[in-house]
Structures are given as structure tokens and as C-alpha cells.
Design an enzyme around this catalytic site. Structure first.
Site, PDB file in Angstrom:
ATOM      1  N   ASP A  31       0.851  -1.188   0.000  1.00 36.38           N
ATOM      2  CA  ASP A  31       0.000   0.000   0.000  1.00 36.38           C
ATOM      3  C   ASP A  31       0.887   1.238   0.000  1.00 36.38           C
ATOM      4  O   ASP A  31       1.856   1.317   0.760  1.00 36.38           O
ATOM      5  CB  ASP A  31      -0.915  -0.015   1.238  1.00 36.38           C
ATOM      6  CG  ASP A  31      -2.070   0.964   1.120  1.00 36.38           C
ATOM      7  OD1 ASP A  31      -3.224   0.512   1.125  1.00 36.38           O
ATOM      8  OD2 ASP A  31      -1.818   2.178   1.030  1.00 36.38           O
ATOM      9  N   ASN A  87     -12.659  -3.215   2.935  1.00 42.32           N
ATOM     10  CA  ASN A  87     -13.613  -2.106   3.001  1.00 42.32           C
ATOM     11  C   ASN A  87     -14.555  -2.216   1.808  1.00 42.32           C
ATOM     12  O   ASN A  87     -14.109  -2.431   0.678  1.00 42.32           O
ATOM     13  CB  ASN A  87     -12.862  -0.773   2.960  1.00 42.32           C
ATOM     14  CG  ASN A  87     -11.996  -0.562   4.189  1.00 42.32           C
ATOM     15  OD1 ASN A  87     -12.352  -0.971   5.284  1.00 42.32           O
ATOM     16  ND2 ASN A  87     -10.828   0.049   3.996  1.00 42.32           N
ATOM     17  N   GLN A  94     -14.623   2.265   1.360  1.00 42.37           N
ATOM     18  CA  GLN A  94     -13.894   1.834   0.159  1.00 42.37           C
ATOM     19  C   GLN A  94     -13.623   3.031  -0.737  1.00 42.37           C
ATOM     20  O   GLN A  94     -14.530   3.816  -1.035  1.00 42.37           O
ATOM     21  CB  GLN A  94     -14.738   0.790  -0.599  1.00 42.37           C
ATOM     22  CG  GLN A  94     -14.032   0.233  -1.829  1.00 42.37           C
ATOM     23  CD  GLN A  94     -14.825  -0.901  -2.483  1.00 42.37           C
ATOM     24  OE1 GLN A  94     -15.954  -1.199  -2.082  1.00 42.37           O
ATOM     25  NE2 GLN A  94     -14.247  -1.526  -3.490  1.00 42.37           N
ATOM     26  N   VAL A  96     -11.299   2.622  -3.612  1.00 39.88           N
ATOM     27  CA  VAL A  96     -10.949   2.124  -4.948  1.00 39.88           C
ATOM     28  C   VAL A  96     -11.929   1.009  -5.292  1.00 39.88           C
ATOM     29  O   VAL A  96     -12.037   0.016  -4.553  1.00 39.88           O
ATOM     30  CB  VAL A  96      -9.491   1.594  -4.992  1.00 39.88           C
ATOM     31  CG1 VAL A  96      -9.171   1.098  -6.401  1.00 39.88           C
ATOM     32  CG2 VAL A  96      -8.503   2.680  -4.574  1.00 39.88           C
ATOM     33  N   HIS A 100     -10.389  -5.525  -2.984  1.00 40.21           N
ATOM     34  CA  HIS A 100      -9.032  -5.665  -2.445  1.00 40.21           C
ATOM     35  C   HIS A 100      -9.103  -6.031  -0.970  1.00 40.21           C
ATOM     36  O   HIS A 100      -9.989  -5.584  -0.243  1.00 40.21           O
ATOM     37  CB  HIS A 100      -8.202  -4.391  -2.633  1.00 40.21           C
ATOM     38  CG  HIS A 100      -8.865  -3.134  -2.162  1.00 40.21           C
ATOM     39  ND1 HIS A 100      -9.842  -2.500  -2.889  1.00 40.21           N
ATOM     40  CD2 HIS A 100      -8.688  -2.377  -1.042  1.00 40.21           C
ATOM     41  CE1 HIS A 100     -10.239  -1.409  -2.242  1.00 40.21           C
ATOM     42  NE2 HIS A 100      -9.561  -1.323  -1.108  1.00 40.21           N
ATOM     43  N   HIS A 102      -6.877  -5.728   2.411  1.00 43.96           N
ATOM     44  CA  HIS A 102      -5.716  -5.178   3.100  1.00 43.96           C
ATOM     45  C   HIS A 102      -5.160  -6.278   4.000  1.00 43.96           C
ATOM     46  O   HIS A 102      -5.920  -6.991   4.670  1.00 43.96           O
ATOM     47  CB  HIS A 102      -6.105  -4.013   4.007  1.00 43.96           C
ATOM     48  CG  HIS A 102      -6.661  -2.810   3.304  1.00 43.96           C
ATOM     49  ND1 HIS A 102      -5.930  -1.661   3.125  1.00 43.96           N
ATOM     50  CD2 HIS A 102      -7.884  -2.573   2.765  1.00 43.96           C
ATOM     51  CE1 HIS A 102      -6.688  -0.758   2.504  1.00 43.96           C
ATOM     52  NE2 HIS A 102      -7.876  -1.286   2.279  1.00 43.96           N
TER      53      HIS A 102
END
Ligand code: 5GP
Length: 114
Positions: A31, A87, A94, A96, A100, A102
Site C-alpha cells: 500500500d 472495506n 472503500q 478504490v 481488495h 488489506h
């Protein structure tokens, strides 16, 4: 055609990222705004917007992603534990619109989140 997300551009190698794992189905990278000493993002190459939009046909892919989280956690030495976050949507924070996970670790993490 809708505009590519930043993560699709990373998949397509149009913008750089510190990639730590890649196979035919997914990609993991650091990240760019790390919130812990280890902060990775794991994304499917398939364009899925979020966990709110997964389908039955994604079952095997999602299981694969969890196994890669396990592998990355071991490789990055997260033997004291780690946190996995997805998220989802506006209230989920969220930012993006490409699914995904994390993977955060190497420091104690507070709970509950803000
Ligand atoms: P979200 O808020 O959607 O759950 O998480 C998006 C994450 O993507 C954020 O933690 C943010 O720092 C990270 N991010 C956004 N743009 C980039 C980028 O261009 N490169 C990398 N490596 N991470 C990014």
C-alpha cells in the site's frame, strides 16, 4: 468503456507498484500509504468491484485469495497475528472500486475501527 481503476492500471502494469506476489489470478503489492509496518493489498485480476458484487462463480477465486493471504502473512513474518480488511462501499470506507484485501501487521492494531 468505463475508466480503469488505479488497481486495474497496476494489474496492466501501466503504473508502478511494489509487487510482492503475482500469479494468474491475483496480485499483491505494498500500500502506498502504509498504516502498519506491513501493509499489503491483495487484488484479484478479475474486475470485481467489491465484496458486495461477488458471485457464485467467484467461489474458487475467493478461496485462492484467502490462501494467498495466509502465504503472505507467513512470508512477511506476521507470526504474532495480522488483520485482513475488505472495506466495502461508501459506509465501509472503500475508495478504490476494485475488490481488495488489506493485510496489516507487525504492530498491535486497535479495535474497533473508527
Ligand atoms: P480502500 O480505502 O479502498 O479500502 O483502500 C484503498 C487503498 O489503496 C488505500 O489504503 C490506499 O493507500 C491504496 N492506494 C491508493 N492508490 C494507490 C496506488 O496508486 N498505489 C498503491 N500501492 N496503493 C494505493
Amino acid at each position: 468503456m468505463p475508466e480503469k481503476t488505479i488497481f486495474k492500471k497496476i494489474i496492466d502494469k501501466e503504473i508502478p507498484a511494489e509487487i510482492v506476489y503475482e500469479d494468474d489470478h491475483c496480485l499483491a503489492f505494498k500500500d502506498s500509504n502504509a498504516q502498519a509496518p506491513v501493509h499489503l493489498l491483495l487484488i484479484p485480476k478479475k474486475e470485481i468491484r467489491s465484496l458486495a458484487e461477488i458471485e457464485q462463480e467467484d467461489q474458487q477465486l475467493l478461496g485462492h485469495l484467502l490462501l494467498i493471504i495466509n502465504k503472505l502473512a507467513r512470508e512477511f513474518g506476521l507470526s504474532d497475528g495480522f488483520r485482513t480488511v475488505a472495506n466495502t462501499g461508501k459506509d465501509g470506507g472503500q475508495t478504490v472500486d476494485h475488490l481488495h484485501f488489506h493485510l496489516l501487521g507487525q504492530r498491535p492494531l486497535d479495535w474497533p475501527p473508527g
